[in-house]
Write an enzyme that holds these catalytic residues in place. Structure first.
Site: not given
Ligand code: DX5
Ligand code: ZN
Length: 230
Positions: A10, A35, A37, A39, A68, A70, A143, A177
């Site tokens: 990540s 990966h 992330d 957000m 991913h 979020m 998660m 994750d």
């Protein structure tokens, strides 16, 4: 279920001032996916990167991206993130206004030409919340920590979810994750996971090549112990 476990460092734990070099470091170390992330400061109490940076990462990367999201109402953003041509685009079931919107989000990801659609759930969300989606997604991202920050520990109770998915006979990719490291990955793979995200346990290592090699050997041993893994 994949016969080999995919390893996805990540970039949340990378040095963002040197992101291109960090991507190459993970690739040279043998990573399968980056990966990423994303957000939004609403769905989770942290804010990371948006579409222009994900597209820049895609241009610099030579292995597939595992994005991913979020973020709230992911359906509004699918087209933007799909422009980076990720291999996997994952959204949270809790971020959708009901199951119909979650189904529409899956369709939007497919229509955007993304090869794999993923759906994720927080530690407090029961697997039943996404059971109706299992027929239409390729990957479930479990998660194992509350999403938002790297460097937390696996919540052991979350491993009941991969187990349940495999008991149901689901043969898609189960990715885990949060808190994945050399000590915890064995129980994740035994529970049925075949994709491992790790931020701090890989990017904080000076020798990421050795760290990924260790992950692979521990995962192979655990896969032999786990009855569900081919
Ligand atoms: C957390 C992110 C994770 C994070 C994992 O919300 O989704 O991908 O980077 O970090 P570690 O492996 O350090 O727990
Ligand atoms: Zn993540």
């Amino acid at each position: 279920m994949s016969p080999t476990v995919r390893i996805a460092p990540s970039i949340l734990s990378c040095d963002f001032a040197r992101i291109g070099e960090e991507l190459r470091r993970a690739e040279a170390a043998g990573a399968d996916w980056h990966h990423i992330d994303v957000m939004d400061g609403h769905f989770v109490p942290n804010l990371t990167i948006g579409p222009p940076v994900v597209e820049a990462v895609a241009k610099a990367a030579s292995i597939p991206l595992d994005v991913h999201l979020m973020i709230e109402r992911p359906i509004d953003w699918v087209a933007r993130y799909a422009k980076a041509r990720p291999e996997v685009l994952t959204f949270h079931v809790e971020a959708c206004a009901g199951l119909d919107e979650a189904r529409a989000t899956v369709r939007a990801v497919r229509d955007a030409g993304v090869p794999k659609v993923g759906v994720s759930l927080r530690p407090g969300t029961a697997i039943e919340a996404l059971e109706p989606l299992l027929d239409v997604v390729d990957l479930v991202l479990v998660m194992s920590v509350e999403p938002g920050f790297g460097g937390q520990g696996v919540r052991p109770e979350t491993l009941s979810k991969p187990r349940r998915l495999r008991q149901l006979g689901w043969r898609g990719i189960v990715e885990i994750d949060g808190g994945v490291n050399a000590s915890t990955l064995g129980s994740c793979v035994e529970a049925g996971c075949d994709a491992l995200v790790a931020g701090s346990a890989l990017y904080n290592e000076l020798d990421m090549t050795a760290a990924i090699a260790r992950f692979r050997s521990l995962a192979a041993q655990a896969a032999q112990r786990g009855s569900h893994v081919a």
